[in-house]
Write an enzyme that holds these catalytic residues in place. Structure first.
Site, short mmCIF file in Angstrom:
data_model
loop_
_atom_site.label_atom_id
_atom_site.label_comp_id
_atom_site.label_asym_id
_atom_site.label_seq_id
_atom_site.Cartn_x
_atom_site.Cartn_y
_atom_site.Cartn_z
N SER A 31 -1.77 -4.15 -5.24
CA SER A 31 -0.92 -3.48 -6.23
C SER A 31 -0.51 -2.14 -5.64
CB SER A 31 -1.69 -3.27 -7.54
OG SER A 31 -2.91 -2.57 -7.30
N CYS A 32 0.48 -1.50 -6.21
CA CYS A 32 0.98 -0.24 -5.66
C CYS A 32 1.79 0.50 -6.71
CB CYS A 32 1.87 -0.47 -4.44
SG CYS A 32 1.06 -1.22 -3.01
#
Length: 426
Positions: free
Chosen positions: A11-12
């Site tokens: 995720s980011c």
């Protein structure tokens, strides 16, 4: 909230602020790269290079046509692959990517990774719009796909990108080979692991609407809302977690007064754990972070800060500036295993290697001290904060001194900061 966030193996979050949201006439870019907790992220510089016609470039999984000349780039990347999670080039272009899932099935067959497209966009684009065109052209030609983590267990996704330069930003969201792009010319914006482009589409794949209509996702009548049409009907839990982080990031940006955002503001947001933006769990963590200052005055240099270590709340942002003679910084470059690397051999990922670089190893030891709750840990953390503040002050003074930038003084800047940090840890 934490339970839903840690379910995702990748995720980011990306952020951009442009005037009038910023304190000065500059664009601020920031990104957290959230990856498997034990993955090492290195920071590596590649100079400009010239190639003979007909040359090929070997990306993570596939080989593609090389161009005649590439731009110099600084990349923060998982040490096992060719591309990058985020980075910048010598023309002041910054790019970060995000994993996303849509109604279109992901492609597990080996093609270009989204991280490969980040590097290719930086190496070939001298403006944000040029980098956008590079990425979309390569996406249409070669497609995106392949395993996105260093494991025999398949894990693939589509990608979204935040592409920024001194003047503007572009959000590029993809679904297979199809895409939509939105230009951002002012204010602050964030993206996470979800589609955010609705009806404000600046450019799109020429067959995007026809494709959506053929798949029965759009009637062909009325407004074309890209996010609504292409988002999955039953999104995976990791996308629900991303919505929490996206909303939290948006709220943190909205709390800032107009004209107040600076590099430190974005660094603080990237360190925010309550929102879930700074991830620190037993399965996923923020393995690397980046913040860039892009002055709109072309006579001033762009400055790019990297941690090269996990968890920005326990790491130091260190400044890098493109100059004529960039000194390699081996302390943040992982070992190279060449053709024997299990990423290159078939079948792939049958074993894992020790990819820790010198700063990563020192940071692991220091982190254990900081988490001990002892007085020494608090002192070490304070020392790290002081080191970062000194670098930020020096950079701010340079950018506000009326254009008296001396490239010679900046030659060893990143090297010196990394070297000083390691000495503090030891």
């Amino acid at each position: 909230m934490t339970a839903s966030i840690v379910c995702a193996p990748s995720s980011c979050d990306c952020f951009v602020a442009l005037p009038p949201a910023t304190e000065r006439k500059e664009v601020i870019f920031g990104k957290n790269s959230d990856r498997p907790w034990d993955e090492v992220q290195e920071v590596i510089y590649f100079p400009t290079a010239v190639y003979v016609p007909g040359s090929k470039v070997e990306c993570t999984y596939i080989e593609i046509e090389q161009i005649e000349k590439t731009h110099a780039v600084i990349l923060s990347r998982p040490a096992w692959l060719w591309g990058a999670e985020m980075g910048a080039n010598s023309h002041g272009v910054c790019i970060g990517n995000e994993a996303v899932w849509t109604k279109e099935p992901v492609n597990e067959e080996e093609a270009l990774l989204g991280m490969d497209l980040v590097r290719l966009g930086l190496e070939r684009g001298s403006t944000a719009k040029e980098a956008l065109d590079v990425i979309t052209s390569l996406l249409e030609q070669y497609g995106q796909g392949g395993n996105c983590k260093e494991s025999p267990e398949a894990f693939s996704y589509h990608n979204t990108f935040l592409i920024v330069d001194r003047k503007e930003a572009w959000i590029l969201e993809t679904s297979g080979q199809y895409w939509a792009a939105q230009r951002i010319s002012e204010g602050a914006k964030n993206i996470s692991n979800q589609l955010t482009i609705t009806t404000e589409i600046s450019f799109e794949h020429p067959e995007l609407r026809n494709y959506a209509q053929r798949r029965g996702w759009w009637s062909g009548v009325g407004e074309f809302n890209f996010s609504k049409i292409f988002s999955p009907t039953n999104p995976p839990m990791r996308m629900e977690a991303a919505n929490v982080r996206y909303t939290g990031g948006k709220e943190l940006l909205c709390k800032q007064e107009v004209g107040s955002i600076q590099a430190e503001t974005i660094m603080d947001i990237l360190r925010d754990k309550e929102s879930g933006i700074c991830v620190d769990s037993e399965t996923v963590c923020t393995t690397g972070s980046m913040v860039s200052i892009l002055p709109q005055d072309d006579s001033l240099p762009c400055v790019h800060f990297f941690t090269a270590t996990p968890d920005p709340s326990r790491s130091v942002f260190k400044p890098f500036i493109f100059i004529n003679d960039v000194m390699p910084v081996p302390m943040v470059i992982s070992p190279n295993y060449g053709d024997d690397d299990p990423v290159r051999t078939q079948p792939r990922f049958q074993r894992k290697l020790d990819r820790r670089h010198e700063l990563y190893k020192a940071h692991q030891q220091a982190r254990a001290v900081m988490e001990s709750g002892q007085e020494d840990g608090a002192k070490l953390h304070q020392t790290m904060q002081n080191l970062e503040r000194q670098a930020l002050t020096a950079i701010k003074n340079m950018l506000t001194s009326g254009g008296t930038f001396d490239p010679e003084e900046m030659t060893d800047l990143f090297f010196d900061c990394v070297d000083t940090e390691i000495k503090f840890y030891k």
